[in-house]
Scaffold this active site. Structure first.
Site, PDB file in Angstrom:
ATOM      1  N   HIS A  11      12.354   9.732   4.918  1.00  0.00           N
ATOM      2  CA  HIS A  11      13.352   8.605   4.348  1.00  0.00           C
ATOM      3  C   HIS A  11      13.417   8.772   2.930  1.00  0.00           C
ATOM      4  CE1 HIS A  11      10.184   6.202   2.679  1.00  0.00           C
ATOM      5  NE2 HIS A  11       9.790   6.094   4.009  1.00  0.00           N
ATOM      6  N   THR A  14      11.955   4.024  -1.716  1.00  0.00           N
ATOM      7  CA  THR A  14      12.093   2.637  -1.868  1.00  0.00           C
ATOM      8  C   THR A  14      11.389   2.045  -3.159  1.00  0.00           C
ATOM      9  OG1 THR A  14       9.935   2.181  -0.839  1.00  0.00           O
ATOM     10  CG2 THR A  14      11.550   2.250   0.507  1.00  0.00           C
ATOM     11  N   ASN A  17       7.679   2.532  -2.917  1.00  0.00           N
ATOM     12  CA  ASN A  17       7.424   3.953  -3.184  1.00  0.00           C
ATOM     13  C   ASN A  17       7.192   4.542  -4.774  1.00  0.00           C
ATOM     14  OD1 ASN A  17       9.401   4.772  -0.379  1.00  0.00           O
ATOM     15  ND2 ASN A  17       7.189   4.703  -0.554  1.00  0.00           N
ATOM     16  N   ARG A  60      14.639   1.614   5.615  1.00  0.00           N
ATOM     17  CA  ARG A  60      14.499   2.776   4.746  1.00  0.00           C
ATOM     18  C   ARG A  60      14.872   3.930   5.393  1.00  0.00           C
ATOM     19  NH1 ARG A  60       9.494   0.528   5.396  1.00  0.00           N
ATOM     20  NH2 ARG A  60       7.505   1.923   5.855  1.00  0.00           N
ATOM     21  N   GLU A  82       6.246   3.642  10.606  1.00  0.00           N
ATOM     22  CA  GLU A  82       5.250   4.241   9.890  1.00  0.00           C
ATOM     23  C   GLU A  82       3.831   3.624  10.286  1.00  0.00           C
ATOM     24  OE1 GLU A  82       3.355   6.173   8.252  1.00  0.00           O
ATOM     25  OE2 GLU A  82       4.112   6.456   6.348  1.00  0.00           O
TER      26      GLU A  82
END
Length: 213
Positions: A11, A14, A17, A60, A82
Site C-alpha cells: 500500500h 500513511t 509511516n 490504506r 497487517e
C-alpha cells in the site's frame, strides 16, 4: 499446465509511516504525500492490467487500489490485514526501545506476540488462508492475472514462507506501491503450498528512444 499470475503490491504511505510509528490493525488512510507518491509512480512505472484486485480491508490498501487500478473490481480479503501490534500500536521505536516487553518481542520466536497483539505464527496462518482463498477464487473464476494489495509485513511473510526460490526475508521488503510478481499452478499450490517468485513489480517504463530501438 495453466499458470496464474499474481502481482502483490504494498500500500501507499500513511502519516504514521512518515513518522516511523507502528501501525498494524490501526485503520489509517493514505497521507497526501502517500497518494501523490502513488500517482507519480504510475507515471514512472507500468502497472499490470489485471482482472481483479484483492486487498486488505484497511483504508490504506483500498485507497491504494482505487489509485492504481481505478477501473478494476476490488475484493477485500480480511486475512490480508497487517500484523496486530497490540500495545505497540501507534508508538515509535524510540518510544518502545527501553521497554522490556518490546525487546522481548524482538528477541522472540514465531509464537511470541506483542502484549494484546498477534504472533508471527498466527499471522502466517492468516497468510495461508488468504492465499488459498485468492488462488482458489482465481482458478474457479478463470482469472489468469490478478493483483493483491496488502502490507509490507504480510508480503515478506508470504514470500518467505510460500515462495520459491527461497530468499532471506530481509531481501523481500518493498517500497510503497511496489512489490513482486508471482506465478502459481494448481499442482504447485495444492501439492506443495508454494508459488514461484518471478521478480519485482511493477516494471519501469521504457522511454521513447528505448521503444524505437
Amino acid at each position: 499446465m495453466k499458470g496464474y499470475r499474481i502481482s502483490i503490491l504494498r500500500h501507499g504511505m500513511t502519516e504514521a509511516n512518515e513518522k516511523g510509528v507502528y501501525i498494524g490493525s490501526t485503520d489509517l488512510p493514505l497521507s497526501n504525500k502517500g497518494a501523490a507518491d502513488l500517482a507519480a509512480k504510475m507515471d514512472e512505472f507500468d502497472y499490470p492490467t489485471v482482472h481483479r484486485v484483492y486487498t486488505s480491508p484497511l483504508k490504506r490498501c483500498t485507497e491504494t487500489a482505487d489509485i492504481l487500478f481505478p477501473y478494476t473490481e476490488v475484493v477485500p480479503v480480511d486475512d490480508l490485514r497487517e500484523l496486530d501490534f497490540g500495545d505497540f500500536e501507534n508508538k515509535s521505536i524510540d518510544e518502545l526501545a527501553k521497554r522490556e516487553d518490546y525487546n522481548k518481542w524482538l528477541r522472540g520466536g514465531k509464537d511470541n506476540r506483542p502484549p494484546n497483539g498477534e504472533s508471527l505464527e498466527e499471522m502466517t496462518a492468516r497468510c495461508y488462508k488468504a492465499l488459498h482463498a485468492i488462488i482458489m477464487d482465481m482458478m474457479e473464476s478463470g482469472l489468469t492475472h490478478c493483483a493483491v494489495i496488502t502490507h509490507g509485513g504480510i508480503i515478506s511473510n508470504m514470500l518467505s514462507c510460500f515462495g520459491l526460490p527461497k530468499y532471506d526475508p530481509k531481501t523481500l521488503s518493498c517500497d510503497f506501491g511496489m512489490g513482486f510478481e508471482l506465478m502459481v499452478t494448481a499442482q504447485m499450490w495444492l501439492n506443495s503450498q508454494a508459488f514461484e517468485i518471478l521478480g519485482y513489480c511493477p516494471y519501469e517504463k521504457l522511454d521513447e528512444a528505448d521503444d524505437e530501438y
